[in-house]
Design a protein around this motif. Structure first.
Motif, PDB file in Angstrom:
ATOM      1  N   LYS A   1      -6.556   0.565  -1.402  1.00  0.00           N
ATOM      2  CA  LYS A   1      -5.551   0.571  -1.617  1.00  0.00           C
ATOM      3  C   LYS A   1      -4.407   2.116  -2.010  1.00  0.00           C
ATOM      4  N   ALA A   2      -5.696   2.952  -2.798  1.00  0.00           N
ATOM      5  CA  ALA A   2      -4.448   4.306  -3.447  1.00  0.00           C
ATOM      6  C   ALA A   2      -4.566   5.510  -1.665  1.00  0.00           C
ATOM      7  N   TYR A   3      -5.075   4.793  -0.552  1.00  0.00           N
ATOM      8  CA  TYR A   3      -4.927   5.629   0.422  1.00  0.00           C
ATOM      9  C   TYR A   3      -3.821   4.827   1.062  1.00  0.00           C
TER      10      TYR A   3
ATOM     11  N   GLU B   1       2.163  -2.576   0.151  1.00  0.00           N
ATOM     12  CA  GLU B   1       4.179  -1.699   0.045  1.00  0.00           C
ATOM     13  C   GLU B   1       3.636  -0.437   0.436  1.00  0.00           C
ATOM     14  N   GLY B   2       4.544   0.362   1.078  1.00  0.00           N
ATOM     15  CA  GLY B   2       4.732   2.146   0.929  1.00  0.00           C
ATOM     16  C   GLY B   2       3.661   1.981   1.752  1.00  0.00           C
ATOM     17  N   THR B   3       3.166   1.871   2.398  1.00  0.00           N
ATOM     18  CA  THR B   3       1.819   2.755   3.787  1.00  0.00           C
ATOM     19  C   THR B   3       2.252   2.528   5.188  1.00  0.00           C
ATOM     20  N   ALA B   4       2.130   4.863   5.149  1.00  0.00           N
ATOM     21  CA  ALA B   4       2.731   4.523   6.677  1.00  0.00           C
ATOM     22  C   ALA B   4       2.323   4.127   8.086  1.00  0.00           C
TER      23      ALA B   4
ATOM     24  N   GLN C   1      -0.746  10.668   2.798  1.00  0.00           N
ATOM     25  CA  GLN C   1      -0.522   9.111   2.734  1.00  0.00           C
ATOM     26  C   GLN C   1      -0.446   9.520   1.498  1.00  0.00           C
ATOM     27  N   HIS C   2      -1.983   9.249   1.514  1.00  0.00           N
ATOM     28  CA  HIS C   2      -2.081   9.510  -0.305  1.00  0.00           C
ATOM     29  C   HIS C   2      -1.318   9.575  -1.657  1.00  0.00           C
TER      30      HIS C   2
ATOM     31  N   VAL D   1     -16.305   7.866   2.081  1.00  0.00           N
ATOM     32  CA  VAL D   1     -15.872   7.495   3.076  1.00  0.00           C
ATOM     33  C   VAL D   1     -15.022   6.723   3.294  1.00  0.00           C
ATOM     34  N   LEU D   2     -13.743   7.117   4.225  1.00  0.00           N
ATOM     35  CA  LEU D   2     -12.758   5.894   4.184  1.00  0.00           C
ATOM     36  C   LEU D   2     -13.135   5.304   5.517  1.00  0.00           C
TER      37      LEU D   2
END
Length: 418
Positions: free
Chosen positions: A21-23, A30-33, A181-182, A145-146
């Motif tokens: 969520k932080a990333y 909202e706000g994700t690239a 993005q983070h 690890v994402l």
């Protein structure tokens, strides 16, 4: 192998969701690239950097397919893909979820013969018929690890070491994009908090100034009545006391107005094209300063994208400072110049006054800081701080330097409007 799929503990899954969520990598955020999976197709000109990256990964490895996967607590979500449409599957069905937490590159020539993947629906034909498979985990600087960057094909293949090295390099670049993005999301959160804080400050300052202004104006009203009383002779001690009370009260009232003005800066900006010369002329007229060629004050012209009222308040503060801190050794001169390029516009307000020592220039930009030099005029120590806040609210800044020959030059920057 749905029953043997690699899973983290429930508590770690909760942590995983919080980090993703932080990333900005959870669905519906909202706000994700990055656009949500299942959205409309994007034109080539609007493709993201991750889209270009997975295209390059597929070409370098000479395979038809490449994806960036994010592994959530219960899903695999493809946020960029080449050769296939981005999709979502359960974490149990994910091939990458089997190996990504090992933090090592996985290369499989033919997944149908690998015991880790032979019964996976992406291999058996239930979802796809993957044969060649290579996956690099996306590991952040903190060790989290994402997900993974993986390439695959429906035919067995033997990649060379150079291809795998390039795939690992591209995975590092994918992590950098996700880290960017983070940081962007963190900055947006911080900016929202600053806006809320400024709004609360403005409300508080408004209430306090209102509550203090009423009794203060009442006191000043009675002082004026006392000063105008014909029965109060000028030589009476009370006349001097009234004068001192009135002087102090008026200074306090002026400070209240300065605090209120300072708290309001940076609120809702109504930016529009503004003529610098006209704005300086209006500010000079308000202060009674002669303006124009050969006068005490003159100005270049430039077109600024600014809030007219806040720009006028900024210029009034700077011109008032020039008046208050003029040099007793020479007539006051103030010159406003401007220079523009593709970065924006720099406005220089230069006077030939007392100047400010280099070691004091940053300090006097802080709220309520005054130098208390002999012969200086009165002030609250908020003028320059207010000016800097106005400049920063417009996306620029304010700095101080020395005028050639003596004095202070205030440098204002206004960014270009795209």
């Amino acid at each position: 192998m749905k029953g043997a799929s690699a899973r983290t503990l429930p508590e770690q899954d909760i942590d995983r969701q919080a980090v993703l969520k932080a990333y900005g990598l959870l669905p519906g955020q909202e706000g994700t690239a990055f656009p949500p999976v299942g959205g409309t197709a994007r034109a080539d000109t609007a493709r993201t950097a991750l889209d270009n990256l997975v295209d390059l990964a597929a070409k370098l490895c000479r395979v038809p397919y490449s994806v960036v996967n994010v592994i959530t607590a219960d899903q695999q979500r493809q946020i960029a893909a080449s050769g296939v449409e981005p999709g979502v599957c359960s974490r149990e069905d994910s091939m990458c979820a089997r190996v990504f937490l090992a933090r090592e590159t996985t290369v499989v020539r033919d997944a149908s013969g690998d015991p880790r993947f032979a019964n996976n629906p992406f291999v058996t034909g239930e979802i796809a018929r993957v044969r060649y498979y290579a996956s690099v985990p996306l590991v952040t600087a903190s060790g989290f690890v994402l997900g993974s960057l993986c390439v695959f094909s429906d035919r067995p293949a033997d990649p060379d070491p150079e291809q795998i090295a390039m795939l690992e390099l591209l995975a590092q670049q994918a992590v950098e994009l996700l880290e960017l993005q983070h940081r962007t999301l963190q900055l947006n959160v911080a900016l929202d908090e600053v806006r809320r804080s400024n709004a609360k400050l403005g409300e508080f300052a408004g209430r306090v100034s209102h509550d203090l202004r009423i009794p203060l104006t009442t006191i000043l009203g009675y002082v004026e009545l006392g000063e105008d009383d014909p029965d109060m002779p000028p030589e009476h001690p009370a006349a001097e006391y009234l004068q001192l009370i009135g002087s102090s009260g008026r200074r306090m009232l002026a400070m209240l107005e300065d605090v209120l003005d300072y708290s309001k800066v940076g609120g809702a900006l109504h930016q529009q094209p503004v003529s610098l010369r006209e704005a300086v002329s209006d500010a000079a007229r308000d202060l009674g300063i002669p303006f124009g060629s050969g006068a005490m004050l003159d100005s270049d012209d430039a077109r600024l994208q600014a809030d007219p009222l806040q720009l006028r308040a900024l210029l009034q503060n700077l011109l008032s400072n020039a008046l208050n801190y003029r040099s007793p050794e020479r007539p006051l001169e103030i010159r406003v110049t401007a220079a523009s390029n593709y970065h924006g516009t720099a406005v220089l307000v230069a006077d030939n006054g007392k100047g400010i020592r280099p070691e004091d220039r940053e300090r006097v930009l802080e709220p309520l800081v005054r130098l208390h030099r002999e012969g200086d005029g009165q002030g609250s120590g908020l003028g320059l701080a207010t000016c800097r806040r106005i400049a920063q609210a417009h996306g620029g800044d304010l700095t101080l330097t020395e005028t050639l020959g003596g004095g202070t030059t205030v440098v204002l920057t206004f960014p270009a409007v795209l």
